[in-house]
Enzyme design. Structure first.
Site, mmCIF file in Angstrom:
data_model
loop_
_atom_site.group_PDB
_atom_site.id
_atom_site.type_symbol
_atom_site.label_atom_id
_atom_site.label_comp_id
_atom_site.label_asym_id
_atom_site.label_seq_id
_atom_site.Cartn_x
_atom_site.Cartn_y
_atom_site.Cartn_z
ATOM 1 N N HIS A 1 -0.279 -12.022 0.587
ATOM 2 C CA HIS A 1 -1.117 -10.982 -0.019
ATOM 3 C C HIS A 1 -1.508 -11.300 -1.467
ATOM 4 C CE1 HIS A 1 -1.637 -6.298 -0.374
ATOM 5 N NE2 HIS A 1 -2.719 -6.963 -0.724
ATOM 6 N N TYR B 1 0.833 -1.209 0.000
ATOM 7 C CA TYR B 1 0.000 0.000 0.000
ATOM 8 C C TYR B 1 0.866 1.256 0.000
ATOM 9 C CZ TYR B 1 -3.656 -3.305 1.428
ATOM 10 O OH TYR B 1 -4.523 -4.368 1.498
#
Ligand code: NAD
Length: 319
Positions: free
Chosen positions: A124, A59
């Site tokens: 992820h 992110y």
């Protein structure tokens, strides 16, 4: 002040606030957020009873982890009062689920977060890797990290729901503690519901992320990069306009929809203003005290009928 509900996360013993703080916006993923605003959001979230914070090195190219770490430190509270999850295997440079990379990754994350351990480390978006590598190499590497004390629990995340059953059917029981699914338990797409009994049978904790369908179920609409089809975007925009006209808030209704199922331990919503934090906590406390606005939710469901459960491709395999 009503307190926010805590829910058990599978067999972990962790009690997560039913509203979780998604920190991807702190990496400027949904537009710029000042460090001052980011700190204020985290502080207000914690003050209102949110104890679960989720981030990833991906992110904002590590920015989210750094900003979240600073904000948590600034709270000045004992480490066991909040629960932090981060991820491994997905980076701005690309995907790498090798044992070597994920083992190095946790040290980098801990440094950015200014922590000695994270509560949950999740692989992820595993649909972008080889699922057999996840089973045979990545998860065993994470088990070693668990033994070392750098992480407490192991998770996997992804969009296609089939990746969860693929992995969970192949790892020994109690190896994967938690799954994080996103965009599949919202007013427009509720396909996660069918998987909940299976996940329960495996004693796996369930986190549902993106209750606002990454901005589709907001008045402001989704960001430019949103992968939904033009048809789905248009239908959600029509639903948001309908709610606004009726004096209702589509985001509040969407939060309440996701929060209603208690087999979901935490609903992770991305927040980048104190106002959003307060709105989402109020949605939870209002749900607990007053209940859901069933009528408006069913009107929204009608508007979204033609796009119900429509999703988008993600990853290198659709299992
Ligand atoms: P989301 O559905 O939570 O939507 C976030 C957007 O809605 C942001 O633009 C935010 O500013 C806005 N918003 C939040 N509350 C609002 C309110 N009350 N009113 C109006 N707008 C509001 O999507 P998300 O941020 O992508 O998902 C939440 C979190 O879940 C992420 O931050 C991340 O931590 C996690 N997540 C993980 C994965 C994964 O692991 N693969 C995928 C998606 C999300």
């Amino acid at each position: 002040m009503a307190t926010i509900e805590l829910r058990d996360l599978g067999n972990t013993g962790l009690k997560l606030s039913c509203v979780g703080f998604g920190a991807s916006p702190l990496g400027n993923v949904f537009g710029p957020v000042s460090e001052h605003e980011a700190n204020a959001c985290v502080r207000e979230a914690f003050r209102l009873g949110i104890n679960f914070f989720d981030t990833s090195p991906y992110y904002g190219g590590t920015l989210s982890e750094k900003v979240l770490g600073k904000a948590l430190k600034a709270l000045g509270v004992p480490r066991n009062e909040y629960i932090v999850s981060t991820k491994c295997g997905r980076y701005v440079e690309g995907f790498d689920f090798s044992a070597e990379r994920v083992t190095k990754s946790i040290d980098e994350s801990l440094e950015r977060l200014q922590l000695d351990y994270v509560d949950i480390l999740q692989c992820h978006d595993i649909e972008f890797g080889s699922l057999d590598q996840i089973v045979n190499e990545t998860i065993p590497a994470l088990q070693k990290l668990k033994e070392s004390g750098k992480i407490r629990f192991i998770g996997i995340t992804g969009l296609p729901l089939g990746v969860f059953t693929y992995v969970l059917d192949r790892v020994p029981p109690s190896t994967v503690d938690v799954i994080l699914s996103y965009c599949h338990y919202s007013i427009n797409d509720s396909t996660l519901e069918d998987l909940l009994p299976y996940l329960k049978s495996k004693s796996v904790g369930v986190i549902h992320a993106s209750p606002l369908a990454m901005g589709l179920l907001t008045e402001g609409g989704p960001p430019e990069w949103h992968p939904a089809s033009p048809e789905l975007k248009a239908a959600c925009q029509a639903a948001a306009a309908y709610c606004k006209e009726k004096g209702k808030n589509i985001s509040k209704l969407a939060m309440q929809y996701s929060l209603s199922n208690k087999d979901i331990s935490s609903v992770l919503v991305g927040m980048n203003s104190v106002r959003q934090v307060e709105g989402n906590v109020a949605a939870a406390t209002e749900l607990a005290t007053v209940g859901k606005d069933e009528k408006t939710v069913s009107e929204i469901e009608d508007i979204l009928k033609s796009v119900k459960n429509q999703t988008w491709p993600s990853g290198i395999q659709q299992s």
